[in-house]
Design a protein around this motif. Structure first.
Motif, short mmCIF file in Angstrom:
data_model
loop_
_atom_site.label_atom_id
_atom_site.label_comp_id
_atom_site.label_asym_id
_atom_site.label_seq_id
_atom_site.Cartn_x
_atom_site.Cartn_y
_atom_site.Cartn_z
N SER A 163 20.15 -10.30 -7.01
CA SER A 163 19.35 -11.53 -6.32
C SER A 163 18.71 -10.89 -4.96
O SER A 163 17.71 -11.20 -4.65
CB SER A 163 20.29 -12.64 -6.01
N ASN A 164 19.12 -9.58 -4.69
CA ASN A 164 18.62 -9.08 -3.46
C ASN A 164 17.36 -8.17 -3.85
O ASN A 164 16.66 -7.89 -2.79
CB ASN A 164 19.50 -7.95 -2.56
N ARG A 165 16.99 -8.08 -4.96
CA ARG A 165 15.80 -7.47 -5.22
C ARG A 165 14.67 -8.53 -5.16
O ARG A 165 14.46 -9.53 -5.65
CB ARG A 165 15.90 -7.04 -7.03
N VAL A 166 13.62 -7.89 -4.41
CA VAL A 166 12.58 -8.84 -4.18
C VAL A 166 11.34 -8.28 -5.04
O VAL A 166 10.95 -6.87 -4.67
CB VAL A 166 12.06 -8.63 -2.66
N LYS A 167 10.94 -8.85 -6.01
CA LYS A 167 10.02 -8.50 -6.76
C LYS A 167 8.50 -8.79 -6.21
O LYS A 167 8.40 -9.90 -5.60
CB LYS A 167 9.98 -9.36 -8.15
N PRO A 168 7.74 -7.78 -6.15
CA PRO A 168 6.41 -8.15 -5.43
C PRO A 168 5.60 -8.79 -6.49
O PRO A 168 5.77 -8.79 -7.46
CB PRO A 168 5.77 -6.67 -5.41
N ILE B 134 -0.36 -4.33 -8.77
CA ILE B 134 0.52 -4.40 -8.00
C ILE B 134 0.23 -3.66 -6.56
O ILE B 134 -0.15 -2.59 -6.76
CB ILE B 134 1.73 -4.14 -8.53
N GLY B 135 0.19 -4.26 -5.49
CA GLY B 135 0.03 -3.73 -4.17
C GLY B 135 -1.30 -2.95 -4.11
O GLY B 135 -1.66 -1.94 -3.60
N GLY B 136 -2.49 -3.75 -4.63
CA GLY B 136 -3.92 -3.29 -4.61
C GLY B 136 -4.08 -2.41 -5.72
O GLY B 136 -5.08 -1.61 -5.84
N GLN B 137 -3.06 -1.75 -6.65
CA GLN B 137 -3.33 -0.88 -7.58
C GLN B 137 -3.37 -1.44 -8.98
O GLN B 137 -2.58 -2.53 -9.15
CB GLN B 137 -2.18 0.24 -7.34
N ASP C 59 -0.47 8.09 -5.54
CA ASP C 59 -0.47 6.81 -6.26
C ASP C 59 0.75 6.32 -6.72
O ASP C 59 1.30 5.08 -6.64
CB ASP C 59 -1.36 6.82 -7.51
N TRP C 60 1.67 7.37 -7.21
CA TRP C 60 3.16 7.17 -7.67
C TRP C 60 3.77 6.47 -6.53
O TRP C 60 4.61 5.52 -6.44
CB TRP C 60 3.80 8.02 -8.48
N LYS C 61 3.72 7.32 -5.45
CA LYS C 61 4.64 6.99 -4.15
C LYS C 61 4.08 5.42 -3.39
O LYS C 61 4.93 4.78 -3.07
CB LYS C 61 4.19 7.86 -2.87
N LYS C 62 2.83 5.29 -3.61
CA LYS C 62 2.36 4.10 -3.16
C LYS C 62 3.11 2.82 -4.18
O LYS C 62 3.65 1.68 -3.61
CB LYS C 62 0.71 3.87 -3.19
N ALA D 26 4.59 17.89 -22.82
CA ALA D 26 3.90 16.85 -23.15
C ALA D 26 4.69 15.50 -22.82
O ALA D 26 5.89 15.32 -23.51
CB ALA D 26 3.43 16.92 -24.65
N TYR D 27 3.97 14.68 -21.98
CA TYR D 27 4.86 13.46 -21.56
C TYR D 27 3.84 12.30 -21.59
O TYR D 27 2.54 12.58 -22.06
CB TYR D 27 4.98 13.64 -20.18
N SER D 28 4.23 11.04 -21.54
CA SER D 28 3.51 9.99 -21.55
C SER D 28 2.46 9.69 -20.56
O SER D 28 2.67 10.34 -19.37
CB SER D 28 4.52 8.69 -21.50
N VAL D 29 1.63 9.21 -20.55
CA VAL D 29 0.64 8.64 -19.35
C VAL D 29 0.43 7.44 -19.47
O VAL D 29 0.20 6.37 -20.24
CB VAL D 29 -1.03 9.25 -19.97
N ARG D 30 0.37 6.98 -18.01
CA ARG D 30 0.13 5.72 -17.49
C ARG D 30 -1.28 5.88 -16.80
O ARG D 30 -1.09 6.73 -15.92
CB ARG D 30 1.21 4.87 -16.66
N CYS D 31 -2.11 5.19 -16.90
CA CYS D 31 -3.65 5.27 -16.05
C CYS D 31 -3.48 4.41 -15.00
O CYS D 31 -3.05 3.24 -15.13
CB CYS D 31 -4.77 5.26 -17.06
N ILE D 32 -4.48 4.73 -13.90
CA ILE D 32 -4.74 3.80 -13.10
C ILE D 32 -6.20 3.69 -12.96
O ILE D 32 -6.71 4.63 -12.98
CB ILE D 32 -3.86 4.50 -11.40
N LYS D 33 -6.52 2.59 -12.41
CA LYS D 33 -8.04 2.22 -12.63
C LYS D 33 -8.53 2.62 -11.19
O LYS D 33 -7.89 3.00 -10.35
CB LYS D 33 -8.08 0.63 -12.51
N GLU D 34 -9.75 3.42 -11.56
CA GLU D 34 -10.63 3.83 -10.43
C GLU D 34 -10.82 2.95 -9.29
O GLU D 34 -11.07 1.58 -9.48
CB GLU D 34 -11.81 4.46 -10.92
#
Length: 318
Positions: free
Chosen positions: A23-28, A49-52, A206-209, A310-318
């Motif tokens: 319950s303390n978890r605040v979902k953005p 989320i958060g402008g990304q 980007d990940w840190k943000k 070799a890992y998975s990829v999550r793309c972020i929009k330019e």
């Protein structure tokens, strides 16, 4: 009876604590959209989320040359140069077409060069065929050797693609059609090449943000090779506890071989994601900064890896 009551009370307290933690978890706040990749017409759910804006699915684009482009499905073997064999029938048809075009004129003694080339089709495979012609007649007919190499080079990409397809289909037949659920696993360079136009491989920042938006403290966010945060990793996972990022446990193709000789590990247990950021380890070694999620861990690992993994990829929009 008294012992039973104490145990029951302990369970109730534990569950209450868990409920309090949840319950303390605040979902953005988040919003969702779709993106269709024009290269293969695959459509991705996206999350803002958060402008990304991130893809809410792992990248599923299969690079044309498969493992030679650093793109793997789970369990896929590496192609080797000796695996790529020109189709003998196409090779023969192409040489006969060259003869018709007049590319192999001349005589050797009483025989036409063209007749010798046709005769040798029954005795030599394409790789050794060119060497045989060059060693025997290259000095006299250099243009013929050039034509043969051109024909070979024209057929090679098709042969490579065919072998790549065979390796991919073989792996998919035994891994439960992994790529349709988890997407593909990419080396660092393969990941950079596979991202569609308008998107990019996310940087470490980007990940840190994203992690900061989820609630991770600034004091933890730069820690490397340790689990960080408290519940932020849980928010990235699939299920009701998540925000819709839907990170699945795709496992990875790790660098090197291990005790059983394989290098694919942790499917359905861990999720590994590249960032575009590199860390200079020494004059000869660069590492990529990654993110790892674990089935039984609510936090997020910020780690480093050899670029050949070799890992998975999550793309972020330019």
């Amino acid at each position: 009876m008294k012992k039973f009551i104490i145990i029951l009370l302990g369970i109730i307290v534990y569950c209450s604590c868990q409920d309090d933690n949840n319950s303390n978890r605040v979902k953005p706040e988040v919003s969702f959209s779709d993106f269709q990749d024009s290269r293969d017409s695959k459509t991705y759910k996206c999350i803002t989320i958060g402008g990304q804006t991130w893809m809410a699915e792992n990248l599923k684009y299969r690079s044309p040359r498969g493992s030679m482009d650093g793109c793997y499905t789970y369990g896929e073997e590496n192609m080797r140069a000796q695996d790529i064999v020109i189709n003998q029938e196409l090779w023969a048809d192409s040489i006969r077409a060259g003869i018709t075009r007049g590319e192999f004129e001349g005589t050797v003694g009483t025989m036409k060069l063209a007749d010798i080339l046709v005769l040798w089709l029954d005795y030599f495979k394409p790789d050794s065929y060119i060497n045989q012609v060059e060693n025997s007649y290259g000095a006299t007919f250099p243009d013929a050797v050039i034509s043969l190499r051109r024909i070979y080079n024209n057929l090679y990409p098709q042969a490579l693609m065919e072998v790549s397809k065979q390796f991919f289909e073989k792996a998919e037949s035994t891994n439960g059609h992994y790529s349709s659920k988890y997407g593909f696993l990419y080396t660092y360079e393969g990941a950079l090449q596979a991202v569609p136009d308008g998107w990019r491989l996310p940087t470490d920042d980007d990940w840190k943000k994203l992690e900061e938006t989820l609630g991770m403290s600034v004091s933890e966010i730069n820690i490397l090779d340790e689990w960080r945060g408290s519940y932020e990793g849980d928010l990235l996972k699939e299920g009701e506890q998540g925000i819709g990022f839907n990170a699945g446990y795709a496992g990875a193709r790790v660098y090197g071989s291990h005790m059983d000789g394989g290098n694919f590990y942790n499917k359905d247990v861990n999720a590994y994601f590249w960032s575009a950021t590199r860390k200079v380890e020494s004059d000869t070694v660069d590492l990529g900064i990654t993110r790892i999620l674990f089935l039984k861990e609510d936090r997020i690992m910020r780690s480093s890896s050899k670029l050949s993994a070799a890992y998975s990829v999550r793309c972020i929009k330019e």
